[in-house]
Design a protein around this motif. Structure first.
Motif, mmCIF file in Angstrom:
data_model
loop_
_atom_site.group_PDB
_atom_site.id
_atom_site.type_symbol
_atom_site.label_atom_id
_atom_site.label_comp_id
_atom_site.label_asym_id
_atom_site.label_seq_id
_atom_site.Cartn_x
_atom_site.Cartn_y
_atom_site.Cartn_z
ATOM 1 N N THR B 198 34.761 -2.774 12.543
ATOM 2 C CA THR B 198 35.451 -3.958 13.066
ATOM 3 C C THR B 198 36.960 -3.831 12.884
ATOM 4 O O THR B 198 37.736 -4.138 13.793
ATOM 5 C CB THR B 198 34.965 -5.222 12.318
ATOM 6 O OG1 THR B 198 33.546 -5.193 12.277
ATOM 7 C CG2 THR B 198 35.432 -6.485 13.016
ATOM 8 N N ILE B 199 37.337 -3.335 11.682
ATOM 9 C CA ILE B 199 38.776 -3.187 11.432
ATOM 10 C C ILE B 199 39.389 -2.226 12.451
ATOM 11 O O ILE B 199 40.414 -2.517 13.073
ATOM 12 C CB ILE B 199 39.031 -2.680 9.987
ATOM 13 C CG1 ILE B 199 38.637 -3.767 8.992
ATOM 14 C CG2 ILE B 199 40.509 -2.305 9.797
ATOM 15 C CD1 ILE B 199 38.689 -3.345 7.548
ATOM 16 N N ILE B 200 38.727 -1.084 12.629
ATOM 17 C CA ILE B 200 39.269 -0.080 13.563
ATOM 18 C C ILE B 200 39.377 -0.655 14.967
ATOM 19 O O ILE B 200 40.390 -0.498 15.656
ATOM 20 C CB ILE B 200 38.397 1.194 13.540
ATOM 21 C CG1 ILE B 200 38.607 1.909 12.210
ATOM 22 C CG2 ILE B 200 38.762 2.129 14.699
ATOM 23 C CD1 ILE B 200 37.789 3.147 12.020
ATOM 24 N N VAL B 201 38.353 -1.352 15.385
ATOM 25 C CA VAL B 201 38.375 -1.915 16.736
ATOM 26 C C VAL B 201 39.537 -2.905 16.892
ATOM 27 O O VAL B 201 40.143 -3.017 17.948
ATOM 28 C CB VAL B 201 37.022 -2.585 17.053
ATOM 29 C CG1 VAL B 201 37.087 -3.430 18.310
ATOM 30 C CG2 VAL B 201 35.950 -1.523 17.197
ATOM 31 N N TRP B 202 39.856 -3.578 15.781
ATOM 32 C CA TRP B 202 40.958 -4.551 15.847
ATOM 33 C C TRP B 202 42.346 -3.909 15.847
ATOM 34 O O TRP B 202 43.236 -4.360 16.535
ATOM 35 C CB TRP B 202 40.857 -5.558 14.687
ATOM 36 C CG TRP B 202 40.066 -6.760 15.107
ATOM 37 C CD1 TRP B 202 38.736 -6.977 14.886
ATOM 38 C CD2 TRP B 202 40.544 -7.874 15.865
ATOM 39 N NE1 TRP B 202 38.352 -8.163 15.450
ATOM 40 C CE2 TRP B 202 39.440 -8.743 16.059
ATOM 41 C CE3 TRP B 202 41.778 -8.229 16.385
ATOM 42 C CZ2 TRP B 202 39.543 -9.938 16.761
ATOM 43 C CZ3 TRP B 202 41.886 -9.425 17.075
ATOM 44 C CH2 TRP B 202 40.776 -10.263 17.259
ATOM 45 N N VAL B 203 42.504 -2.877 15.018
ATOM 46 C CA VAL B 203 43.870 -2.363 14.873
ATOM 47 C C VAL B 203 44.199 -1.185 15.788
ATOM 48 O O VAL B 203 45.358 -0.796 15.890
ATOM 49 C CB VAL B 203 44.205 -1.960 13.409
ATOM 50 C CG1 VAL B 203 44.090 -3.139 12.483
ATOM 51 C CG2 VAL B 203 43.325 -0.808 12.951
ATOM 52 N N VAL B 204 43.199 -0.613 16.439
ATOM 53 C CA VAL B 204 43.475 0.538 17.300
ATOM 54 C C VAL B 204 43.241 0.134 18.755
ATOM 55 O O VAL B 204 42.235 -0.493 19.065
ATOM 56 C CB VAL B 204 42.545 1.723 16.915
ATOM 57 C CG1 VAL B 204 42.761 2.900 17.860
ATOM 58 C CG2 VAL B 204 42.791 2.139 15.479
ATOM 59 N N PRO B 205 44.183 0.456 19.632
ATOM 60 C CA PRO B 205 43.976 0.109 21.038
ATOM 61 C C PRO B 205 42.818 0.919 21.633
ATOM 62 O O PRO B 205 42.640 2.087 21.309
ATOM 63 C CB PRO B 205 45.300 0.507 21.701
ATOM 64 C CG PRO B 205 45.927 1.500 20.784
ATOM 65 C CD PRO B 205 45.482 1.133 19.403
ATOM 66 N N ASN B 206 42.051 0.264 22.462
ATOM 67 C CA ASN B 206 40.912 0.927 23.089
ATOM 68 C C ASN B 206 41.393 1.745 24.293
ATOM 69 O O ASN B 206 41.598 1.226 25.378
ATOM 70 C CB ASN B 206 39.905 -0.140 23.539
ATOM 71 C CG ASN B 206 38.681 0.482 24.177
ATOM 72 O OD1 ASN B 206 38.622 1.706 24.354
ATOM 73 N ND2 ASN B 206 37.716 -0.346 24.520
ATOM 74 N N LEU B 207 41.575 3.030 24.058
ATOM 75 C CA LEU B 207 42.149 3.865 25.118
ATOM 76 C C LEU B 207 41.130 4.178 26.218
ATOM 77 O O LEU B 207 41.500 4.592 27.312
ATOM 78 C CB LEU B 207 42.710 5.166 24.534
ATOM 79 C CG LEU B 207 43.863 4.986 23.533
ATOM 80 C CD1 LEU B 207 44.365 6.332 23.041
ATOM 81 C CD2 LEU B 207 45.015 4.206 24.143
#
Ligand SMILES: Nc1ncnc2c1ncn2[C@@H]1O[C@H](COP(=O)(O)OP(=O)(O)OP(=O)(O)O)[C@@H](O)[C@H]1O
Ligand SMILES: [Mg+2]
Lengths: 292, 255
Positions: B198-207
């Motif tokens: 969840t954290i990664i999905v929040w802080v990293v843009p979904n390229l």
């Protein structure tokens, strides 16, 4: 007299390294620069001249104190009226000198004619269309001065403009600075660690040492030699003696009375290190007086 | 505004004089043209392969360009001290920063357009009938490259170029795994994995949202609004990163 630059209590402490080690580059510096003068900024290597000029031009923030221009204005609001030549002028190498000047001219709408004028002033006409990457150090320096002169600024600030130049290059730059300062109301503030450079062009002086202010005022006070070397032709040969300022008159009188032939009187300039030493002694005794 | 235009023009010229710009343009264009020309185009599957290859080529060259230029474009001005001569002119630091971004924007726009043109012309030449000549996949690559550029430039403010390059490529990889993380969040029974995901999905843009290559390959498109939404999503990321970049840049010392 109105001033072009005022600073009060300027202190800069650099913190470098992973575990920050503080380096005090400027220590509570306060002085003013009068309008219409060429002010030299003298200090040995590492004394904080560049640091001060970077604080003044807002490239770095002071840890304490502030620098203002033209009666209380900050640098940002008077950028148009100040020409700055940094210590190491650098340009993207692929551009020609002319392209660089056109770029700088566009900020303030300087005319094409003015660009040609400054190029002539710094004697770069032959090379101005060549890429800056092919310029020598002296040419880059001159380009930077041309750029600083574009807007015909009120105040010209130069960080060691003469260092590393050959005699011809120095001559060109000294003339440019002299000519610029001849128009009334214009002021120059230039740093150097060489006394001789400043002696030739300055009529006001600021001296710093290890980040502290040692002297501000009339250069005559520090340049004026205290000692003279006299060469006297006597009947039994040539004699050289040193006398200080106060003793000069008596000595000259003695020569005349003796009927000797005075060959030469050469003022003995202080060496720069003895100058710093004397000023520092002065400074210390002042501090002690204050404490006492 | 005229200040930003003047600065951007200057930086743009500086950019296209750099060897890396020429290399990226040549490599990208060569990739596109060659893979289209060399692919034996009689079978559908092979035709798709050629298109995919060609688009991947332009993506790789533009992403490399974005990361390498981003990590050094502003940094080299600081290191060479060229920035001293410019920041002391009548302009503000935000104007300087935005102009760096704008000049790369122009450069990227130019290259993406050229690549699309090359793609289109070779497609016509080898007789791809029935294939869409949409610019959309190139727009997706453009947005992704712009995002990575702004990220690399932001990082270069306070790290070495080397670290900025490494971190930007990591962002590229992780950004493309976002759908995998989303899958994990939905299906994993372990709460730790769910949390990390969840954290990664929040802080990293979904390229992956900008990966529209397969849409062209299979000629299956989403509604136009979806592309608009994804584009806006990318541009908001660029704006946020730029905002933080300017915040730091205006506070920095250039000793
Ligand atoms: N970025 C920095 N980080 C740490 N220390 C610095 C930094 N810049 C300057 N200093 C230190 O501050 C002091 C003053 O340096 P500065 O460059 O201002 O001297 P200077 O008078 O211009 O010398 P020079 O005549 O050699 O140009 C020096 O001790 C220097 O090591
Ligand atoms: Mg210096």
């Amino acid at each position: 007299m109105s001033t072009v630059l005022e600073c009060s209590n300027v202190t800069k402490i650099f913190k470098t390294g992973f575990i920050p080690k503080p380096v005090k580059a400027l220590d509570k510096i306060s002085f003013t620069i009068p309008k219409g003068k060429v002010t030299g900024f003298l200090g040995p290597n590492g004394s904080g001249k560049s640091t001060f000029l970077k604080v003044a031009t807002e490239l770095i923030k002071p840890s304490e104190g502030k620098v203002t221009f033209f009666g209380g204005k900050n640098f940002y609001s008077v950028k148009k009226d100040i020409g700055f030549v940094p210590e190491k002028p650098a340009y993207p190498v692929a551009f020609s000198g002319l392209e660089i000047l056109k770029f700088h001219a566009a900020f303030t709408g300087v005319s094409k004619q003015r660009i040609d004028e400054v190029v002539d002033l710094v004697v770069l006409t032959d090379a101005i269309k060549r890429p800056v990457g092919t310029y020598s150090k002296g040419m880059q320096q001159r380009l930077s001065i041309a750029q600083a002169l574009l807007d015909e600024p009120q105040l010209l600030i130069l960080d060691e403009p003469l260092s590393g130049l050959d005699p011809d290059g120095r001559e060109i730059l000294i003339n440019v600075i002299k000519n610029y300062s001849e128009k009334p109301g214009r002021s120059v503030f230039l740093s150097s660690h060489l006394l001789e450079d400043l002696q030739r062009i300055c009529n006001n002086l600021v001296i710093i040492h290890e980040g502290r202010l040692l002297f501000t005022g009339d250069p005559e006070e520090v340049f004026n030699p205290n000692e003279f070397r006299l060469t006297i032709k006597k009947s039994d040969g040539i004699k050289k003696i040193r006398v200080n300022k106060d003793g000069l008159n008596t000595e000259l009188k003695k020569i005349i009375d003796n009927g000797d032939d005075l060959h030469e009187v050469v003022p003995q300039n202080k060496s720069i290190s003895s100058l710093y030493f004397d000023l520092m002694q002065n400074d210390k005794s002042k501090i002690e007086q204050k404490r006492g | 505004m005229s200040t930003i235009i003047n600065l951007s023009k200057f930086f743009f010229k500086d950019l296209i004089h750099r060897r890396i710009f020429v290399v990226a343009a040549v490599v990208g264009l060569a990739f596109i043209v060659l893979s289209m020309l060399l692919g034996p185009l009689s079978f559908n599957e092979e035709k798709r392969l050629a298109i995919n290859f060609s688009l991947a080529g332009s993506q790789i060259s533009l992403i490399f360009l974005a990361v390498l230029v981003g990590s050094s474009f502003l940094k080299s001005d600081i290191e060479s001290k060229a920035i001293h001569g410019i920041l002391t002119r009548p302009l503000s630091r935000p104007q300087y920063y935005v102009s760096k971004l704008a000049s790369f924007f122009m450069c990227l726009l130019l290259l993406s357009f050229l690549m699309w043109l090359a793609f289109l012309l070779t497609a016509l030449m080898v007789g791809f009938d029935g294939i869409s000549v949409s610019m959309l996949p190139f727009l997706g690559i453009f947005i992704e490259a712009l995002l990575l550029f702004s990220f690399a430039m932001f990082l270069s403010l306070f790290t070495s170029s080397f670290l900025a390059i490494g971190a930007s490529f990591s962002l590229f990889l992780v950004g493309h795994w976002i759908p995998t993380f989303e899958y994990l969040i939905r299906n994993s029974s372990q709460s730790v994995i769910k949390l990390i995901g969840t954290i990664i999905v929040w802080v990293v843009p979904n390229l992956e949202s900008f990966n529209w290559k397969s849409h062209l390959t299979y000629n299956e498109w989403l509604p136009v609004e979806t592309y608009a939404q994804f584009s806006a999503y990318g541009l908001i990321w660029v704006l946020c990163i730029t905002f933080f970049g300017i915040f730091i840049f205006t506070k920095q010392d250039f000793a």
